[in-house]
Design an enzyme around this catalytic site. Structure first.
Site, PDB file in Angstrom:
ATOM      1  N   ASP A 175       0.885  -1.181   0.000  1.00  0.00           N
ATOM      2  CA  ASP A 175       0.000   0.000   0.000  1.00  0.00           C
ATOM      3  C   ASP A 175       0.915   1.221   0.000  1.00  0.00           C
ATOM      4  O   ASP A 175       0.957   1.993   0.953  1.00  0.00           O
ATOM      5  CB  ASP A 175      -0.909  -0.006   1.225  1.00  0.00           C
ATOM      6  CG  ASP A 175      -1.961   1.113   1.172  1.00  0.00           C
ATOM      7  OD1 ASP A 175      -1.963   1.893   0.191  1.00  0.00           O
ATOM      8  OD2 ASP A 175      -2.764   1.212   2.109  1.00  0.00           O
ATOM      9  N   ASN A 180       1.587   6.702   3.492  1.00  0.00           N
ATOM     10  CA  ASN A 180       2.292   5.645   4.214  1.00  0.00           C
ATOM     11  C   ASN A 180       3.808   5.771   4.169  1.00  0.00           C
ATOM     12  O   ASN A 180       4.532   4.907   4.652  1.00  0.00           O
ATOM     13  CB  ASN A 180       1.852   4.269   3.698  1.00  0.00           C
ATOM     14  CG  ASN A 180       0.395   4.009   4.013  1.00  0.00           C
ATOM     15  OD1 ASN A 180      -0.114   4.525   5.001  1.00  0.00           O
ATOM     16  ND2 ASN A 180      -0.272   3.241   3.167  1.00  0.00           N
ATOM     17  N   ASP A 194       1.921   1.032   7.702  1.00  0.00           N
ATOM     18  CA  ASP A 194       0.755   0.440   7.030  1.00  0.00           C
ATOM     19  C   ASP A 194       1.140  -0.753   6.146  1.00  0.00           C
ATOM     20  O   ASP A 194       0.875  -0.768   4.950  1.00  0.00           O
ATOM     21  CB  ASP A 194       0.041   1.528   6.199  1.00  0.00           C
ATOM     22  CG  ASP A 194      -1.443   1.255   6.045  1.00  0.00           C
ATOM     23  OD1 ASP A 194      -1.906   0.188   6.471  1.00  0.00           O
ATOM     24  OD2 ASP A 194      -2.134   2.119   5.460  1.00  0.00           O
TER      25      ASP A 194
HETATM   26  N1  LIG Z   1       4.260   3.965  14.283  1.00  0.00           N
HETATM   27  C1  LIG Z   1       3.966   5.097  13.651  1.00  0.00           C
HETATM   28  N2  LIG Z   1       4.853   6.121  13.669  1.00  0.00           N
HETATM   29  C2  LIG Z   1       4.552   7.294  13.046  1.00  0.00           C
HETATM   30  N3  LIG Z   1       3.395   7.547  12.414  1.00  0.00           N
HETATM   31  C3  LIG Z   1       2.472   6.575  12.370  1.00  0.00           C
HETATM   32  C4  LIG Z   1       2.703   5.302  12.975  1.00  0.00           C
HETATM   33  N4  LIG Z   1       1.608   4.541  12.773  1.00  0.00           N
HETATM   34  C5  LIG Z   1       0.729   5.308  12.087  1.00  0.00           C
HETATM   35  N5  LIG Z   1       1.238   6.528  11.838  1.00  0.00           N
HETATM   36  C6  LIG Z   1       0.546   7.654  11.180  1.00  0.00           C
HETATM   37  O1  LIG Z   1      -0.833   7.365  11.135  1.00  0.00           O
HETATM   38  C7  LIG Z   1      -1.300   7.297   9.789  1.00  0.00           C
HETATM   39  C8  LIG Z   1      -2.314   6.185   9.678  1.00  0.00           C
HETATM   40  O2  LIG Z   1      -1.692   4.916   9.967  1.00  0.00           O
HETATM   41  P1  LIG Z   1      -1.873   3.718   8.937  1.00  0.00           P
HETATM   42  O3  LIG Z   1      -1.282   2.486   9.533  1.00  0.00           O
HETATM   43  O4  LIG Z   1      -1.355   4.137   7.619  1.00  0.00           O
HETATM   44  O5  LIG Z   1      -3.458   3.571   8.915  1.00  0.00           O
HETATM   45  P2  LIG Z   1      -4.455   3.278   7.664  1.00  0.00           P
HETATM   46  O6  LIG Z   1      -4.373   1.791   7.442  1.00  0.00           O
HETATM   47  O7  LIG Z   1      -5.768   3.728   8.173  1.00  0.00           O
HETATM   48  O8  LIG Z   1      -3.966   4.053   6.488  1.00  0.00           O
HETATM   49  C9  LIG Z   1      -0.050   7.109   8.947  1.00  0.00           C
HETATM   50  O9  LIG Z   1      -0.219   7.630   7.646  1.00  0.00           O
HETATM   51  C10 LIG Z   1       1.006   7.876   9.738  1.00  0.00           C
HETATM   52  O10 LIG Z   1       0.930   9.250   9.452  1.00  0.00           O
HETATM   53 MG   LIG Z   2      -2.129   4.293   5.720  1.00  0.00          MG
END
Ligand SMILES: Nc1ncnc2c1ncn2[C@@H]1O[C@H](COP(=O)(O)OP(=O)(O)O)[C@@H](O)[C@H]1O
Ligand SMILES: [Mg+2]
Length: 249
Positions: A175, A180, A194
């Protein structure tokens, strides 16, 4: 081509699910993201500057596999800059994934939507680094065309046609859209988040979407920056195939 944002930084107040409030246990809770399936991500900050992220999805949300994402983060974390210490849980209301914060901000943070050329270059370089670093032979996860089309009807397969020959098999992000990728404040690549779909596939499965997502998030004209920074010439046939697959799968 332009499309509406499928997911975004929440503009207004967001109700904090009970499980997230419990995990926070007094930490400051800030909503940072709402995805196209209604899933929410929160930043939790403690008094000592310790920061975690919690992704929460309502029970029954299709296509979100947080245990699978936690497993992939552990695997990829041996080589790549991805969130550490993944832990997940669930209750009757939903499921969550907690990770330690990675440094950097998302490529769709206002700082980077104001400087798309820098962000697009970091997206390309980050993807190249990921593809060069993760060991295909050791990867237990598959993100190939067949697997992605599992459960899709014959009409989708007909529309797609035969996949192009594999250019280079790598461990794909799965993705690789702009939100991400995280960047340091100096504009260099910081890490990826992600990774729930991470798996082995042709590198164009990631490249086609990474470049496409610069159009959704920054507007036209930055896809070439992604290919350049990755170090590859655009491959129109594979780009078209993997973009259609993205939409159909
Ligand atoms: N461990 C992390 N460290 C820094 N930022 C994070 C972390 N996890 C998530 N984020 C932030 O949160 C946002 C959403 O997390 P993500 O896993 O991409 O969720 P989704 O699956 O809803 O897209 C990311 O785009 C990033 O900006
Ligand atoms: Mg994401």
């Amino acid at each position: 081509m332009s499309r509406p944002p499928l997911a975004s930084i929440p503009a207004g107040p967001v109700a904090v699910p009970g499980a997230v409030a419990e995990l926070a246990a007094g930490d400051t809770v800030t909503p940072v993201w709402r995805n196209q399936l209604g899933g929410l991500t929160f930043r939790l900050e403690d008094a000592n500057g310790g920061t975690r992220y919690v992704k929460w999805v309502a029970a029954g949300t299709p296509e979100i596999n947080l245990p699978g994402e936690a497993e992939r983060l552990k695997w990829a974390g041996r080589w790549a800059a991805v969130p550490r210490a993944p832990a997940w849980g669930s209750n009757a209301d939903g499921a969550w994934l907690v990770t330690a914060a990675l440094p950097g901000r998302s490529a769709v943070d206002p700082r980077w939507t104001a400087d798309p050329a820098t962000a697009a270059a970091a997206i390309g370089r980050g993807l190249r680094l990921l593809h060069d670093t993760l060991p295909v032979q050791e990867c237990p996860y598959d993100w190939g065309v067949e697997r992605r089309l599992r459960g899709r009807d014959e009409a989708a397969r007909q529309r797609l046609g035969e996949p192009p020959a594999v250019d280079r098999l790598v461990v794909c992000h799965g993705d690789a859209c702009a939100p991400n990728t995280l960047l340091h404040d100096d504009g260099t690549f910081a890490g990826h988040v992600d990774l729930g779909s991470l798996g082995v596939a042709d590198r164009w499965a990631d490249l086609a979407v990474a470049a496409w997502s610069t159009e959704w998030n920054y507007g036209p004209g930055y896809d070439g920056v992604v290919y350049d920074a990755y170090g590859v010439a655009p491959d129109p046939e594979r780009i078209a195939y993997y973009r259609l697959l993205w939409d159909l799968a």
